[in-house]
Motif scaffolding. Structure first.
Motif, mmCIF file in Angstrom:
data_model
loop_
_atom_site.group_PDB
_atom_site.id
_atom_site.type_symbol
_atom_site.label_atom_id
_atom_site.label_comp_id
_atom_site.label_asym_id
_atom_site.label_seq_id
_atom_site.Cartn_x
_atom_site.Cartn_y
_atom_site.Cartn_z
ATOM 1 N N UNK A 290 0.835 -1.256 0.130
ATOM 2 C CA UNK A 290 0.023 0.005 0.052
ATOM 3 C C UNK A 290 1.127 1.324 0.020
ATOM 4 N N UNK A 291 0.381 2.255 -0.562
ATOM 5 C CA UNK A 291 1.002 3.602 -0.571
ATOM 6 C C UNK A 291 -0.011 4.507 0.246
ATOM 7 N N UNK A 292 0.484 5.669 0.919
ATOM 8 C CA UNK A 292 -0.337 6.617 1.576
ATOM 9 C C UNK A 292 0.083 8.111 1.603
ATOM 10 N N UNK A 293 -0.616 8.876 1.962
ATOM 11 C CA UNK A 293 -0.032 10.369 1.931
ATOM 12 C C UNK A 293 -0.919 11.058 2.679
ATOM 13 N N UNK A 294 -0.545 12.167 3.271
ATOM 14 C CA UNK A 294 -1.546 13.098 3.879
ATOM 15 C C UNK A 294 -0.991 14.706 3.908
ATOM 16 N N UNK A 295 -2.002 15.542 4.369
ATOM 17 C CA UNK A 295 -1.545 16.708 4.573
ATOM 18 C C UNK A 295 -2.320 17.537 5.664
ATOM 19 N N UNK A 311 1.926 28.612 13.705
ATOM 20 C CA UNK A 311 0.833 27.788 12.539
ATOM 21 C C UNK A 311 1.902 27.077 11.880
ATOM 22 N N UNK A 312 1.249 25.726 11.441
ATOM 23 C CA UNK A 312 2.074 24.602 10.803
ATOM 24 C C UNK A 312 1.336 23.991 9.591
ATOM 25 N N UNK A 313 2.102 23.252 8.881
ATOM 26 C CA UNK A 313 1.422 22.464 7.728
ATOM 27 C C UNK A 313 2.634 21.349 7.698
ATOM 28 N N UNK A 314 2.061 20.308 7.469
ATOM 29 C CA UNK A 314 2.913 19.026 7.312
ATOM 30 C C UNK A 314 2.394 17.975 6.219
ATOM 31 N N UNK A 315 3.341 17.514 5.242
ATOM 32 C CA UNK A 315 3.089 16.787 4.182
ATOM 33 C C UNK A 315 3.971 15.320 4.489
ATOM 34 N N UNK A 316 2.998 14.475 4.444
ATOM 35 C CA UNK A 316 3.470 13.055 4.727
ATOM 36 C C UNK A 316 3.344 11.984 3.559
ATOM 37 N N UNK A 317 4.284 11.344 3.290
ATOM 38 C CA UNK A 317 4.031 10.067 2.270
ATOM 39 C C UNK A 317 4.664 9.192 2.809
ATOM 40 N N UNK A 323 2.889 -8.795 5.388
ATOM 41 C CA UNK A 323 3.022 -10.305 5.058
ATOM 42 C C UNK A 323 2.127 -10.935 6.332
ATOM 43 N N UNK A 324 2.258 -12.336 6.396
ATOM 44 C CA UNK A 324 1.485 -12.975 7.363
ATOM 45 C C UNK A 324 2.063 -12.565 8.773
ATOM 46 N N UNK A 325 3.534 -12.419 8.896
ATOM 47 C CA UNK A 325 3.899 -12.428 10.183
ATOM 48 C C UNK A 325 4.795 -10.871 10.525
ATOM 49 N N UNK A 326 4.723 -10.382 9.108
ATOM 50 C CA UNK A 326 5.695 -9.103 9.234
ATOM 51 C C UNK A 326 4.930 -7.813 8.610
ATOM 52 N N UNK A 327 5.215 -6.559 9.296
ATOM 53 C CA UNK A 327 4.608 -5.492 8.842
ATOM 54 C C UNK A 327 5.626 -4.458 8.689
ATOM 55 N N UNK A 328 5.855 -3.831 7.503
ATOM 56 C CA UNK A 328 6.956 -2.755 7.222
ATOM 57 C C UNK A 328 6.409 -1.804 6.682
ATOM 58 N N UNK A 329 6.868 -0.374 7.159
ATOM 59 C CA UNK A 329 6.488 0.687 6.421
ATOM 60 C C UNK A 329 7.751 1.772 6.525
ATOM 61 N N UNK A 330 7.906 2.480 5.520
ATOM 62 C CA UNK A 330 8.826 3.762 5.256
ATOM 63 C C UNK A 330 8.104 4.810 4.917
ATOM 64 N N UNK A 331 8.455 6.136 5.542
ATOM 65 C CA UNK A 331 7.572 7.263 5.346
ATOM 66 C C UNK A 331 8.638 8.506 5.483
ATOM 67 N N UNK A 332 8.252 9.528 4.811
ATOM 68 C CA UNK A 332 8.888 10.943 4.756
ATOM 69 C C UNK A 332 7.983 11.703 5.127
ATOM 70 N N UNK A 333 8.500 13.013 5.656
ATOM 71 C CA UNK A 333 7.530 14.022 5.808
ATOM 72 C C UNK A 333 8.467 15.340 5.883
ATOM 73 N N UNK A 334 7.588 16.434 5.744
ATOM 74 C CA UNK A 334 8.250 17.676 5.986
ATOM 75 C C UNK A 334 7.219 18.630 6.756
#
Length: 442
Positions: A290-295, A311-317, A323-334
């Motif tokens: 899966x891929x995801x993003x938010x503002x 005041x702030x804003x944040x961009x995240x992707x 898998x059956x026994x593993x969950x992995x995620x990588x993300x970057x934000x500003x």
């Protein structure tokens, strides 16, 4: 042997047919049907059901099963009604009224997937009269609504932890600082790193409310209460309250809108409040990737020092892999933080970060989680004391080992480490926090 079995099967079929034929021509059976119809017409359903139970020798005769099913359904006994109407439909598949009653019986028995399937079959059938399709659509809507209501959930958990924080105030290890044009100054104990033991109490609550087949609303509360052994001035209560609306565009795409507020109480007084509004989406390539993003947009209000208001804003992707026994995620934000008043411009900053997380199920009871991240923090204006723009780097490492005692109770050991470097030594620190906790979900 085969010939003998064939003879028994043939005899059984002819016996069944003879029972049905004899039942239809049996005056007592005809009178029984008439009596049941009369009781049902007078809405004396329990009397009709009790009378039906005395004549189970007629089970399998469609006319009897039909009346048995109606009396059972209206007497609040759904299982016999389901079995009765299933027998009718199997014998007479075009008896549409019986099919509609079968759907009602499935709904009463909370077999909602079967009700949906049966109603959809009638709606899509070319041979179904329009009046039957209309009734089936109404029943389908009722079944789906009941299914959504049954999916409402409210989950809660409470956690008690004992830990040691190696640098409660995120203070420096330096003894002195050098100020331009002023010379060297001895730092006070409040500015230097200090360790202490603490108790932490955490509460989490989440309410999930389906709105329709594709959209839902969730309300969440997450509260941490820290009580330090000696440094009571750092006792704090940090609470996050959020509401989230989400909708599926299709089986792979989901978007959401979330509003949140996070007040922080320090030593019993309100220190700051953060409010935010976040919109985002996720897309599933398959069941694993899966891929995801938010503002996000938000405000930070500091009760004690308005120079810290921003005041702030944040961009995240990011992307995740399951898998059956593993969950992995990588993300970057500003994240960009802008000061609300001119006097606080030296606190305005931009933060860029990358993060990696992995969760692994070691066995049915053991789980391990590891997270790491690195941030680059650039301040937008000169610091008034040090007469230079500040630049920091922050390394974040955390891990936990969790043991599930049962479905509700869990024990966990957590380790957290931060190492902050800066071109102004006063703001450099390292911090190690470890705690052991027990949590209970209900």
């Amino acid at each position: 042997m085969i010939k003998h079995a064939f003879c028994i099967l043939t005899l059984s079929i002819f016996t069944f047919l003879s029972i049905n034929v004899s039942a239809e021509s049996n005056p007592s059976f005809v009178k029984l049907l008439s009596d049941l119809q009369y009781l049902i017409s007078k809405k004396q359903y329990e009397d009709a059901y009790n009378k039906s139970k005395l004549h189970y020798e007629y089970l399998g005769e469609p006319n009897f099963d039909y009346l048995l099913g109606i009396s059972a359904l209206n007497s609040g006994v759904s299982a016999p009604a389901v079995f009765a109407f299933e027998r009718v439909v199997e014998d007479k598949p075009n008896w549409y009224e019986a099919r509609l009653f079968l759907i009602r019986s499935y709904i009463a028995a909370n077999n909602l997937p079967a009700a949906n399937a049966q109603a959809t079959l009638l709606v899509n059938a070319d041979t179904s009269p329009e009046s039957v399709k209309k009734a089936a659509r109404s029943l389908l809507a009722s079944s789906q609504q009941k299914q959504r209501l049954s999916e409402r959930t409210y989950d809660q958990s409470i956690e008690l932890a004992y830990g040691v924080d190696g640098n409660v105030n995120a203070g420096t290890s330096e003894d002195t600082i050098l100020l331009p044009n002023l010379g060297e100054f001895l730092l006070s104990p409040e500015s230097k790193s200090t360790d202490d033991n603490y108790l932490k109490l955490n509460y989490k609550g989440r309410y999930f409310h389906p709105i329709d087949q594709r959209s839902s609303f969730a309300l969440g509360v997450n509260t941490d209460w820290y009580k330090f052994n000696e440094l009571s001035e750092y006792d704090r209560i940090n609470t996050n309250i959020s509401g989230r609306y989400q909708q599926k565009l299709n089986d792979n795409t989901l978007w959401f809108l979330q509003a949140g507020i996070t007040p922080l109480l320090l030593d019993g007084e309100l220190y700051r409040t953060e409010t935010s509004l976040t919109g985002g989406a996720s897309y599933k390539f398959d069941k694993q990737l899966s891929v995801f993003g938010s503002l996000s947009f938000g405000l930070m209000n500091n009760t004690f020092d308005e120079k810290l208001d921003n005041s702030f804003y944040t961009l995240n992707i990011g992307a995740s892999y399951l898998s059956q026994k593993w969950y992995q995620s990588v993300s970057a934000n500003f994240k960009n933080e802008s000061a609300n008043i001119d006097e606080g411009e030296f606190n305005a900053r931009s933060i860029s970060g990358i993060y990696y997380q992995v969760n692994a199920l070691l066995s049915q009871q053991w789980q391990v989680s590891v997270q790491t991240g690195y941030q680059w923090i650039e301040y937008q204006d000169e610091h008034p004391l040090f007469i230079q723009e500040r630049s920091d780097n922050l390394l974040i490492l955390s891990s936990s080992l969790r043991y599930l005692v049962n479905k509700s109770l869990a024990l966990q050991l957590a380790l957290n480490y931060q190492d902050k470097s800066s071109d102004i030594s006063l703001f450099e620190y390292d911090r190690f926090d470890t705690n052991l906790s027990a949590s209970y979900s209900f």
